[in-house]
Motif scaffolding. Structure first.
Motif, mmCIF file in Angstrom:
data_model
loop_
_atom_site.group_PDB
_atom_site.id
_atom_site.type_symbol
_atom_site.label_atom_id
_atom_site.label_comp_id
_atom_site.label_asym_id
_atom_site.label_seq_id
_atom_site.Cartn_x
_atom_site.Cartn_y
_atom_site.Cartn_z
ATOM 1 N N ASP A 253 1.664 -48.766 -3.142
ATOM 2 C CA ASP A 253 1.203 -49.990 -4.350
ATOM 3 C C ASP A 253 2.599 -50.957 -4.345
ATOM 4 O O ASP A 253 2.852 -51.230 -5.264
ATOM 5 N N PRO A 254 2.952 -51.675 -3.031
ATOM 6 C CA PRO A 254 3.965 -52.228 -3.128
ATOM 7 C C PRO A 254 3.981 -53.694 -3.848
ATOM 8 O O PRO A 254 4.972 -54.479 -4.371
ATOM 9 N N ASP A 255 2.701 -54.139 -3.840
ATOM 10 C CA ASP A 255 2.213 -55.398 -4.495
ATOM 11 C C ASP A 255 1.789 -55.394 -5.668
ATOM 12 O O ASP A 255 1.204 -56.281 -6.429
ATOM 13 N N HIS A 256 1.535 -54.005 -6.250
ATOM 14 C CA HIS A 256 1.202 -53.661 -7.579
ATOM 15 C C HIS A 256 0.005 -54.005 -8.036
ATOM 16 O O HIS A 256 -0.450 -54.715 -9.143
ATOM 17 N N VAL A 257 -0.944 -53.761 -7.036
ATOM 18 C CA VAL A 257 -2.390 -54.063 -7.185
ATOM 19 C C VAL A 257 -2.892 -52.892 -8.075
ATOM 20 O O VAL A 257 -3.659 -53.221 -9.109
ATOM 21 N N LEU A 258 -2.558 -51.701 -7.685
ATOM 22 C CA LEU A 258 -3.022 -50.623 -8.789
ATOM 23 C C LEU A 258 -2.344 -50.734 -10.233
ATOM 24 O O LEU A 258 -3.128 -50.389 -11.082
ATOM 25 N N MET A 259 -1.119 -51.130 -10.063
ATOM 26 C CA MET A 259 -0.695 -51.347 -11.426
ATOM 27 C C MET A 259 -1.356 -52.228 -12.058
ATOM 28 O O MET A 259 -1.289 -52.268 -13.610
ATOM 29 N N ARG A 260 -1.950 -53.326 -11.805
ATOM 30 C CA ARG A 260 -3.071 -54.252 -12.504
ATOM 31 C C ARG A 260 -4.274 -53.685 -12.911
ATOM 32 O O ARG A 260 -5.080 -54.722 -13.293
ATOM 33 N N THR A 261 -4.631 -52.364 -12.223
ATOM 34 C CA THR A 261 -6.004 -52.136 -12.528
ATOM 35 C C THR A 261 -6.032 -51.035 -13.689
ATOM 36 O O THR A 261 -5.254 -50.318 -13.950
ATOM 37 N N LEU A 262 -7.104 -51.457 -14.536
ATOM 38 C CA LEU A 262 -7.296 -50.592 -15.832
ATOM 39 C C LEU A 262 -7.387 -49.082 -15.150
ATOM 40 O O LEU A 262 -8.129 -48.739 -14.551
ATOM 41 N N ASN A 263 -6.528 -48.323 -16.246
ATOM 42 C CA ASN A 263 -6.236 -47.110 -15.751
ATOM 43 C C ASN A 263 -6.066 -46.095 -17.126
ATOM 44 O O ASN A 263 -4.821 -45.720 -17.301
ATOM 45 N N PRO A 264 -7.142 -45.766 -17.707
ATOM 46 C CA PRO A 264 -7.047 -44.786 -18.830
ATOM 47 C C PRO A 264 -6.429 -43.527 -18.578
ATOM 48 O O PRO A 264 -5.919 -42.981 -19.670
ATOM 49 N N ASP A 265 -6.859 -43.258 -17.488
ATOM 50 C CA ASP A 265 -6.246 -41.755 -17.304
ATOM 51 C C ASP A 265 -4.783 -41.711 -17.013
ATOM 52 O O ASP A 265 -4.255 -40.523 -16.900
ATOM 53 N N GLN A 266 -4.131 -43.049 -16.747
ATOM 54 C CA GLN A 266 -2.916 -42.980 -16.460
ATOM 55 C C GLN A 266 -2.560 -42.158 -14.989
ATOM 56 O O GLN A 266 -1.197 -41.774 -15.048
ATOM 57 N N SER A 267 -3.228 -42.476 -14.241
ATOM 58 C CA SER A 267 -2.977 -41.656 -12.960
ATOM 59 C C SER A 267 -1.985 -42.549 -12.287
ATOM 60 O O SER A 267 -1.734 -43.651 -12.333
ATOM 61 N N THR A 268 -1.129 -41.625 -11.355
ATOM 62 C CA THR A 268 -0.180 -42.452 -10.584
ATOM 63 C C THR A 268 -0.179 -41.874 -9.031
ATOM 64 O O THR A 268 0.230 -42.492 -8.395
ATOM 65 N N ASN A 269 -0.955 -40.789 -8.974
ATOM 66 C CA ASN A 269 -0.993 -40.129 -7.551
ATOM 67 C C ASN A 269 -2.500 -40.463 -6.959
ATOM 68 O O ASN A 269 -3.511 -40.672 -7.372
ATOM 69 N N PRO A 270 -2.362 -40.896 -5.577
ATOM 70 C CA PRO A 270 -3.425 -41.210 -4.878
ATOM 71 C C PRO A 270 -4.427 -40.232 -4.934
ATOM 72 O O PRO A 270 -4.235 -39.066 -4.740
ATOM 73 N N ASP A 271 -5.857 -40.476 -5.068
ATOM 74 C CA ASP A 271 -6.918 -39.729 -4.865
ATOM 75 C C ASP A 271 -8.094 -40.203 -4.405
ATOM 76 O O ASP A 271 -8.889 -40.701 -4.824
ATOM 77 N N ALA A 272 -7.996 -40.117 -3.123
ATOM 78 C CA ALA A 272 -9.285 -40.656 -2.355
ATOM 79 C C ALA A 272 -10.191 -39.472 -1.850
ATOM 80 O O ALA A 272 -11.399 -39.810 -1.420
ATOM 81 N N VAL A 273 -10.160 -38.452 -2.267
ATOM 82 C CA VAL A 273 -10.903 -37.240 -2.103
ATOM 83 C C VAL A 273 -11.994 -37.548 -3.394
ATOM 84 O O VAL A 273 -13.144 -37.384 -2.888
ATOM 85 N N GLY A 274 -11.450 -37.624 -4.506
ATOM 86 C CA GLY A 274 -12.349 -37.848 -5.633
ATOM 87 C C GLY A 274 -12.557 -39.396 -5.679
ATOM 88 O O GLY A 274 -13.869 -39.405 -6.644
ATOM 89 N N GLY A 275 -12.184 -40.136 -5.000
ATOM 90 C CA GLY A 275 -12.371 -41.594 -5.098
ATOM 91 C C GLY A 275 -12.025 -42.234 -6.457
ATOM 92 O O GLY A 275 -12.518 -43.206 -7.032
ATOM 93 N N SER A 276 -10.961 -41.588 -7.160
ATOM 94 C CA SER A 276 -10.740 -42.059 -8.418
ATOM 95 C C SER A 276 -9.291 -42.900 -8.624
ATOM 96 O O SER A 276 -8.949 -43.436 -9.568
#
Length: 406
Positions: A253-276
């Protein structure tokens, strides 16, 4: 004259000056964002640091942009079934015996991979614990996996062992198949089944393919397989294999696109298995149209993301954020209601949130009843909920998060 000058100076420094205020950005403190977070996780310039093994998932998400969508084999393969990353001993069940294939992948030092499956009919299911089967209404299916190994020698050995394990597991029911265009491919099929499974080594990669047609038809199966490999190999020319050192140095996330995404779980780790918790390019994002993250009509999702000229796409459990090339394009996404699924009718807009539109969804296309789409600079945010008030609060929180992220 001196007195007048002093009066003017004192007025400028300490007194209230009347006039009309210029329009400014919405005060996010006045928005009803409920209990949703409105500050990014890196608000104090402390970007999340990934664990060692999570770097391989980042590499796999990067590869997703170079793995073909099965619709590139045949436009009829437009309904997503599954997609996901592989690393370590994790491989998709479409490759055969899950445990044995995973052990073989690790033995030959697989670094990472990505797979994507689609069918010509929605909700087509195959059972791959033995030899695959499918629902009759699906004429065609394809599940394509690209795995990267340290070098061509490891890829060659892995492809051979994958085939040997899978062929032996069929207990004499299957027959070897040759692909004239790809003599190095390891393929087999069952004469009373419409499926073909192939393992093709290509440079540092193994391309695994499980493909089916309407009825047992070996020429049709081999034609589709060869077409898939030609298209996939061409797609891989746009990237280069990564060394293990390069994998561990990949930015997240070098351009902080994920940092701009609503994230109530406060996740920080990639999760492409669950798609979350995912960040990928536009092409990679279409793979996740599989009824978990996005509706399964990949053709429609691709159309809408293309209209937005999507550059990067981020997913959390609560929102989708799309980076577009410009503010004008992001604004157009709102005015044209470019949701990545079909909508039923308009809903009340989120109170006080600028540049937003809300709709009621077709329930067959979205797992949530209501969605709101909003623009902020070059970013588009999409939030959804079964309750309109909650959708409005999510939209307010997403807007505030946009405003609070650098």
């Amino acid at each position: 004259m001196l007195a007048a000058t002093l009066i003017a100076a004192l007025t400028a420094c300490g007194s209230t000056v009347t006039g009309t205020a210029l329009p400014g950005e919405t005060d996010t403190r006045a928005l009803d964002s409920g209990s949703y977070p409105v500050e990014p996780l890196n608000a104090h310039d402390d970007d999340p640091v990934l664990a060692f093994h999570e770097r391989y998932e980042v590499a796999a998400l990067r590869l997703a942009d170079y793995v073909i969508n099965p619709s590139q084999i045949d436009p009829q393969l437009k309904y997503g079934l599954d997609a996901g990353v592989t690393w370590g001993t994790i491989v998709p069940s479409s490759m055969g015996s899950y445990g044995a294939m995973g052990d073989a992948a690790a033995k030959h030092k697989m670094l990472f991979g990505f797979h994507s499956a689609a069918a010509s009919a929605e909700r087509s299911i195959y059972d791959t614990f033995d030899w695959p089967r499918k629902e009759p209404q699906s004429k065609f299916t394809a599940d394509l996996t690209v795995l990267q190994f340290p070098d061509a020698a490891h890829a060659d050995a892995a492809a051979q062992e994958f085939y040997d394990i899978d062929f032996a597991a069929q207990h004499g029911a299957n027959q070897p198949v040759a692909l004239s265009t790809y003599p190095g491919a390891h393929a087999h099929w069952r004469p009373d089944s419409p499926f073909l499974r192939v393992f093709l080594p290509h440079d540092s990669y193994v391309i695994a393919l499980l493909v089916s047609v309407e009825s047992p038809d070996l020429p049709a199966l081999t034609t589709r397989a060869e077409s898939a490999f030609t298209t996939q190999i061409q797609a891989l020319t746009a990237t280069t294999p990564l060394t293990e050192e390069q994998v561990l140095a990949l930015p997240w996330d070098p351009d902080h696109v994920l940092m701009r995404t609503l994230n109530p779980d406060q996740s920080t780790n990639p999760d492409a298995v669950g798609g979350s918790y995912i960040l990928t390019g536009k092409h990679g994002a279409v793979h996740f149209a599989n009824r978990r993250v996005l509706p399964s009509d990949r053709a429609y999702v691709d159309q809408q993301l293309t209209r937005m000229e999507a550059d990067q796409v981020a997913f959390t459990t609560a929102a989708i954020v799309i980076r577009t090339p410009s503010t004008d394009i992001a604004d157009r996404a709102v005015t044209e209601k470019l949701f990545p699924w079909q909508v039923r009718l308009d809903a009340d807009p989120a109170p006080g949130v600028p540049d937003t539109t809300c709709v009621e969804n077709r329930r067959s296309d979205s797992v949530k009843r209501f969605s709101c789409l909003l623009a902020y600079n070059q970013y588009v945010g999409i939030v959804s909920s079964n309750q309109l008030l909650d959708a409005h609060q999510r939209a307010a929180a997403q807007y505030a998060l946009f405003a609070n992220t650098r």
